[in-house]
Structure formats: C-alpha cells, structure tokens
Design a protein around this motif. Sequence first.
Motif, PDB file in Angstrom:
ATOM      1  N   THR A 483      70.446  16.830  55.495  1.00  0.00           N
ATOM      2  CA  THR A 483      70.098  16.198  54.551  1.00  0.00           C
ATOM      3  C   THR A 483      70.823  15.993  53.338  1.00  0.00           C
ATOM      4  OG1 THR A 483      67.813  16.976  55.078  1.00  0.00           O
ATOM      5  CG2 THR A 483      68.220  16.134  53.042  1.00  0.00           C
ATOM      6  N   LEU A 484      71.627  17.337  53.151  1.00  0.00           N
ATOM      7  CA  LEU A 484      72.717  17.319  52.002  1.00  0.00           C
ATOM      8  C   LEU A 484      74.055  16.710  52.409  1.00  0.00           C
ATOM      9  CD1 LEU A 484      72.296  21.154  50.715  1.00  0.00           C
ATOM     10  CD2 LEU A 484      71.560  19.076  49.902  1.00  0.00           C
ATOM     11  N   LEU A 485      74.497  16.449  53.550  1.00  0.00           N
ATOM     12  CA  LEU A 485      75.743  16.116  53.860  1.00  0.00           C
ATOM     13  C   LEU A 485      75.661  14.437  54.093  1.00  0.00           C
ATOM     14  CD1 LEU A 485      77.228  18.772  55.923  1.00  0.00           C
ATOM     15  CD2 LEU A 485      77.308  18.734  53.659  1.00  0.00           C
ATOM     16  N   ARG A 486      74.947  13.741  53.135  1.00  0.00           N
ATOM     17  CA  ARG A 486      74.974  12.314  53.175  1.00  0.00           C
ATOM     18  C   ARG A 486      75.387  11.657  51.925  1.00  0.00           C
ATOM     19  NH1 ARG A 486      73.383  10.357  58.195  1.00  0.00           N
ATOM     20  NH2 ARG A 486      72.530  12.011  59.192  1.00  0.00           N
ATOM     21  N   SER A 487      75.907  10.306  52.093  1.00  0.00           N
ATOM     22  CA  SER A 487      76.517   9.798  50.779  1.00  0.00           C
ATOM     23  C   SER A 487      75.470   9.427  49.810  1.00  0.00           C
ATOM     24  CB  SER A 487      77.022   8.361  51.380  1.00  0.00           C
ATOM     25  OG  SER A 487      77.333   7.563  50.201  1.00  0.00           O
ATOM     26  N   PRO A 488      75.685   9.993  48.673  1.00  0.00           N
ATOM     27  CA  PRO A 488      74.842   9.685  47.398  1.00  0.00           C
ATOM     28  C   PRO A 488      74.377   8.286  47.361  1.00  0.00           C
ATOM     29  CG  PRO A 488      76.642  10.260  46.597  1.00  0.00           C
ATOM     30  CD  PRO A 488      77.081  10.303  48.038  1.00  0.00           C
ATOM     31  N   THR A 489      75.031   7.265  47.471  1.00  0.00           N
ATOM     32  CA  THR A 489      74.930   5.907  47.586  1.00  0.00           C
ATOM     33  C   THR A 489      74.175   4.978  48.827  1.00  0.00           C
ATOM     34  OG1 THR A 489      77.054   5.373  48.337  1.00  0.00           O
ATOM     35  CG2 THR A 489      76.739   5.636  46.014  1.00  0.00           C
ATOM     36  N   ASP A 490      74.241   5.895  49.898  1.00  0.00           N
ATOM     37  CA  ASP A 490      73.901   5.420  51.175  1.00  0.00           C
ATOM     38  C   ASP A 490      73.518   6.495  52.125  1.00  0.00           C
ATOM     39  OD1 ASP A 490      73.066   3.992  53.538  1.00  0.00           O
ATOM     40  OD2 ASP A 490      75.084   3.016  53.949  1.00  0.00           O
ATOM     41  N   GLU A 548      66.730  13.624  45.183  1.00  0.00           N
ATOM     42  CA  GLU A 548      65.502  13.016  45.443  1.00  0.00           C
ATOM     43  C   GLU A 548      65.422  11.849  46.528  1.00  0.00           C
ATOM     44  OE1 GLU A 548      61.518  11.848  45.330  1.00  0.00           O
ATOM     45  OE2 GLU A 548      62.499  13.736  44.898  1.00  0.00           O
ATOM     46  N   TYR A 549      66.640  10.749  46.164  1.00  0.00           N
ATOM     47  CA  TYR A 549      67.131   9.889  47.138  1.00  0.00           C
ATOM     48  C   TYR A 549      67.422  10.344  48.399  1.00  0.00           C
ATOM     49  CZ  TYR A 549      69.850   6.115  48.942  1.00  0.00           C
ATOM     50  OH  TYR A 549      70.548   5.316  50.102  1.00  0.00           O
ATOM     51  N   LEU A 550      68.098  11.354  48.466  1.00  0.00           N
ATOM     52  CA  LEU A 550      68.420  11.869  49.882  1.00  0.00           C
ATOM     53  C   LEU A 550      67.313  12.359  50.848  1.00  0.00           C
ATOM     54  CD1 LEU A 550      71.938  13.802  49.225  1.00  0.00           C
ATOM     55  CD2 LEU A 550      71.797  11.656  50.095  1.00  0.00           C
ATOM     56  N   VAL A 551      66.290  12.930  49.902  1.00  0.00           N
ATOM     57  CA  VAL A 551      65.184  13.508  50.575  1.00  0.00           C
ATOM     58  C   VAL A 551      64.161  12.559  50.863  1.00  0.00           C
ATOM     59  CG1 VAL A 551      63.473  15.252  50.499  1.00  0.00           C
ATOM     60  CG2 VAL A 551      65.511  15.826  49.620  1.00  0.00           C
ATOM     61  N   THR A 552      63.735  11.693  49.991  1.00  0.00           N
ATOM     62  CA  THR A 552      62.589  10.425  50.162  1.00  0.00           C
ATOM     63  C   THR A 552      63.241   9.110  50.383  1.00  0.00           C
ATOM     64  OG1 THR A 552      62.380  10.243  47.666  1.00  0.00           O
ATOM     65  CG2 THR A 552      61.202  12.141  48.780  1.00  0.00           C
ATOM     66  N   GLY A 553      64.422   8.877  50.142  1.00  0.00           N
ATOM     67  CA  GLY A 553      64.877   7.646  50.159  1.00  0.00           C
ATOM     68  C   GLY A 553      64.543   6.546  48.865  1.00  0.00           C
ATOM     69  N   LYS A 554      63.751   7.454  47.781  1.00  0.00           N
ATOM     70  CA  LYS A 554      63.547   6.693  46.512  1.00  0.00           C
ATOM     71  C   LYS A 554      64.207   7.050  45.415  1.00  0.00           C
ATOM     72  CE  LYS A 554      58.484   7.139  47.858  1.00  0.00           C
ATOM     73  NZ  LYS A 554      57.025   7.766  47.383  1.00  0.00           N
ATOM     74  N   LEU A 565      57.609   9.251  32.454  1.00  0.00           N
ATOM     75  CA  LEU A 565      56.919   8.320  32.894  1.00  0.00           C
ATOM     76  C   LEU A 565      56.620   8.459  34.366  1.00  0.00           C
ATOM     77  CD1 LEU A 565      57.297   5.295  30.636  1.00  0.00           C
ATOM     78  CD2 LEU A 565      55.463   7.022  30.489  1.00  0.00           C
ATOM     79  N   SER A 566      57.689   8.501  34.905  1.00  0.00           N
ATOM     80  CA  SER A 566      57.737   8.390  36.487  1.00  0.00           C
ATOM     81  C   SER A 566      56.987   9.905  37.129  1.00  0.00           C
ATOM     82  CB  SER A 566      59.184   8.435  37.122  1.00  0.00           C
ATOM     83  OG  SER A 566      58.973   8.600  38.456  1.00  0.00           O
ATOM     84  N   ARG A 567      57.083  10.868  36.490  1.00  0.00           N
ATOM     85  CA  ARG A 567      56.483  12.260  36.836  1.00  0.00           C
ATOM     86  C   ARG A 567      54.982  12.217  36.410  1.00  0.00           C
ATOM     87  NH1 ARG A 567      58.856  15.414  33.438  1.00  0.00           N
ATOM     88  NH2 ARG A 567      60.812  15.620  34.745  1.00  0.00           N
ATOM     89  N   ASP A 568      54.439  11.513  35.353  1.00  0.00           N
ATOM     90  CA  ASP A 568      53.237  11.362  35.170  1.00  0.00           C
ATOM     91  C   ASP A 568      52.608  10.470  35.964  1.00  0.00           C
ATOM     92  OD1 ASP A 568      53.660  13.162  33.097  1.00  0.00           O
ATOM     93  OD2 ASP A 568      53.550  11.630  31.483  1.00  0.00           O
ATOM     94  N   SER A 569      53.142   9.382  36.481  1.00  0.00           N
ATOM     95  CA  SER A 569      52.590   8.569  37.551  1.00  0.00           C
ATOM     96  C   SER A 569      52.253   9.276  38.934  1.00  0.00           C
ATOM     97  CB  SER A 569      53.405   7.271  37.529  1.00  0.00           C
ATOM     98  OG  SER A 569      54.595   7.490  38.334  1.00  0.00           O
ATOM     99  N   ARG A 570      53.199   9.925  39.337  1.00  0.00           N
ATOM    100  CA  ARG A 570      53.045  10.842  40.452  1.00  0.00           C
ATOM    101  C   ARG A 570      51.977  11.855  40.436  1.00  0.00           C
ATOM    102  NH1 ARG A 570      58.752  10.748  40.339  1.00  0.00           N
ATOM    103  NH2 ARG A 570      58.687  12.945  40.180  1.00  0.00           N
TER     104      ARG A 570
END
Length: 578
Positions: A483-490, A548-554, A565-570
């Motif tokens: 999970t960690l050894l992935r590109s931060p942009t892809d 967060e992007y590496l783990v969930t793709g979001k 706001l994003s934390r409150d919406s979740r």
Amino acid sequence: MQALPRHHSIFLMILRRLRAPLILLIVLMSVSVLGLTLAPGQDEHGNVQYLSFFHAFYFISYTATTIGFGEIPYSFSDEQRLWVVVSIYLSVVGWAYTLGSVFSLLSDRSLQQAIATQRFVRAVRRLREPFYLVCGYGETGRLICSALERMGLRSVVIEIDEARVGEIELHSFSADVPALCADASSPETLKYAGLTHPHCAGVIALTNQDATNLAIAIAARLLAPKLPALCRAEHRETAANMASFGTRHIINPFERFGETLALALHAPAASQMLRWLAGLPGSTVERRRDPPRGHWIVCGHGRFGRSMVDAMDAEDLPVTIIDRNPLPDGTHRWIHGDGTGADALREAGVLQATGIVAGTSSDVDNLSIAVTARELNPGLFVILRQNQSANQALFDAFESDITVLPSEIIAHECLAILGTPLLAPFLREVRLRDETWCAAQLERLAGRLGWTVPEVWSERVNLARSPALHRRLMQGEHLTLDTLLRSPTDRSSALDCEVLYLDRDDDDHLLMPAGSTVLRAGDELLLAGTRHARNDLALNLANEHTLEYLVTGKELPGGWIWERLSRDSRRPMKPLLP
C-alpha cells in the motif's frame, strides 16, 4: 605536537613576551619627561620658566612618536633643546627594540597556535547543529567530510599535519569546517574539538597511527559514552583493545576486503549484491568476472597480504607467497623476491596460476607486478592494491579485475554506518544466505533498478518521521508495504524502490519482506531505490491526504476549511430521539 594547555590567554602571553621592551619604553619616556621638566626655559619676556609634567609629557609623546608639532608653550632654550635631542635618540632606541619584539612575537608559532586554537574553540562552541568529529584528514578524512556535507551534516577536523589543515580551506565546502592542527590523542584536544558538545553526533578516528586511534576510542568511551565511535584499526591487537573498551564500530580495511574476497570466492552473487548496494550512489557497477578458484599468487606478505592469504585458506585454495623476507610456515610455498621480475613470477607458477594479488605498500611495485604477470599470463585474475589516490590515473590505465583502495573501503564502511545503520545487519544476513537465493535476489533487484548504485536509506514508523502512517496504525488500521510503495499521483503504479530489511523492537527481523507484510508502529525499514522514489515515499508517510488516496483511492479536499467540512460530512448522524 604537545597537548594543548588547560588554560591559556593570548593577552597574558603577549604581555609576558613584551614585558622587557614595554618596561624599557616606560623608563625612557619617564626619564625624558623628568629631564624636560628640570631643564630651564624662558618666556617671551625673558623670565625663567619650567615646563609642567603635563606639558613635558605632551611634548615627549608627540616627539617620541615622530609626529612633530612644535615647541610649547614657549620657544625652547638651548638647555631644553639639548635634552630634547637626547630624548629623541633614547625614544628611537626604545621604539626600535619594542617594534622588533612585536614583529618577533607575531611570527612566533606558539602565539599563532594559541590564536588558531582560540578561533577554533569559538567556532566549535557556536555550532548549533549536529556535527561529527573527524580525527585525521588524510585521503579517507577528505572522503568522509565531503560525504557528510552531501548528507547535510557538519564536520569538525583534528589533524596533526599543518599542510593538510591548510588544504581544508582550499576545498569547496559549502559550510565552514573548523579545523585544528593538534594531536588528536590528547583528551583536552578532543574536548576543545567538541567531544562533549551537546550537538556532537559521533567521533570518527581515521589517523594512520593505531595508537592514536586507540587513544581516541578510549577518550570517547570515557568522556562521551553515549556517542558512537567509528575507529580505524590496522592491527588485530589494536582492534581487540578497542573492543574491550566497548568501541561500537572498528574498521580494518584489509580484513574487510579479505572478507569480501572470501565471499566472492565462495558466493559470487552475494558479493556482487554487496558491491552493488554499498557503492557510491549514482555510480554504475559493471558485472565483473568472479574470482576463479585455483592456484593463487600473493606478492607481499604485509597486513594486506596476510588478509588475502587467510581468505584463500578459508576456501582451501593453494597459495604461493612472494616476499622479500620469506617466512616458511610449512603450509604455503614461499618465493624470495618482490614479484616485479619475471623470474620470481615464473618460479611461483604464474603460467599455471588463476589469480594474483599485487599487495605491497608501493604503488609502483604493484603496477609493475600486475603488468609483468599479465604479459606472462593474459587470462590471470588480478587484484591490485592502490595505496595513494593521487596515482588514480595510473591505475585507471591498467585494467585490473579488482583495485583495492583502503581509504575508500573505510569511507564506504563509515558512510554505511552513519547514513544507514540498518545496512550493516542486512549485509550480515546476506552473507549467511546460500548462492541460489542471492543470485535470484540480485537478478530481481537489478532488473527493477538497473546496475546503477541505488539510494539506500532508512525510514522509521513513528510520529516524527511518519506522522500520517503512525496515526493510522495507532487507530488500529492494517496497512501493508504494498500500500505504501505506490506513486502518490497514481496508486496503480509501484515506486522504484524495494524494502530490503525490516527491523522491529521485539527482535523480529525480516529479510526482503513480502509486500503483504503488515506494518507496526516502531518498525524501521531499509530501502533501496531511486531518489525520486525516496521523495515520493516520504510524502506517502507524512501527508494525510496522500495516504488517504493510497488506501481508499479518494482524494481529500485541500485546505483546513474543506478538510473540516469533509470530516464532518463523513461523521455518522445521530438518531433523532422519539
């Protein structure tokens, strides 16, 4: 050079050395002033007048210093002018003696050393960032200081050779390197150089005297027991003595290369992997032919030659030794000579030998041995010892299979220990693996990263180094290496790096851990890869949005407001009370 004094004052030293000329100058001035007050003079009305002490001192002051101003407050009488003439010659003698003493003092080496010492001590005291104390600025010291600068670390140098100290200013270091010409074996000198300084990160003893390096190791152990000490030792007795004092890292270049040669004879793939990982980052390692098994010739039975013979004895290889002072031991065949002549080489069996070691303490002799041996046996495997880096052009012109430069061996070992402490246990583990495993891992790593020496670095999973990852692990999440050894942009692209070693606080060590390995807080990773991959991994470990992007793709929205706001919406909605 003697040890530095415990307390010294340049001002008091100057006063002591100028005591006699200053006293003489004061006496001459006093006599001149007194005589001028006693000589009778006349005012403009012809009345007898005597100069006051103030007027006499004022006149003698500007007269003795050759400024010249005029006769005050009235024109002088003949008696006064006669005494002024005497005073002028007295002042000339006094000033000539005083100025000569001053020039002699300024050229005195003791004063120059005291001034340089005080300047050095002030420079060390002003350091407010981690630095290493480097004792000895020879070829190895220069390599170490240059490498420390590339790593962003400061260095302080003690060197007994004044010419080498002067060379430091000629090198293009981006930051000042405080240097002192003194004997590093003195505990007081080490304290002046910052051994007990709160920002001192370690001591590196690289002098060419084992006794001096031993004294440094002992002083470091007693005065700063928590500091790591890296000490050079060319004799086994010295190394054993250092070990008895608890020195953590003892480096013998000849024994290190002997171990490397024995590994190359026993497991060539493991040796190639170690050479690839422990090289200078950015340099290209060419796949050289492996040292052959068979009959070997060793020219020169000094410290280096004995290490080579021990390595070959460990592999049960027949060895013939050529030395000017043969010492038959009943085990090896000895030939009297130096190996530079064809006769001694033929007598040693160079025509049937598979390899030769030119290991004398003379670069010229070693090159002569190698050239002559290659002419007699073109297929000979040649190990060439280089003693001086200044002769690099000559050794580059001769294509040996292995060129051994002790200063580089020590420098590489020190840098591996300082920059990546996990590299040493990893290399020990590799030496214990079989040849098949090493060959497979070498092909896999070189296939991904190429034969350019990769960046080798360590990462620790803690709040300081990996805040984003550490927070998720402490919340109970399970994250793997993949999970960690992935590109931060892809996140579908893997980084150009590999985890070589994983060290845990519970003594659970993993060599070449699988990508499915679950990380824990406190883990320390040894990685090899490109500089770009290193920077991307640092971002993955520290940045919450990237992780967060590496783990969930979001992709989380940026900025504090949008993040809130994003934390409150979740956050889950509370049920309404009936």
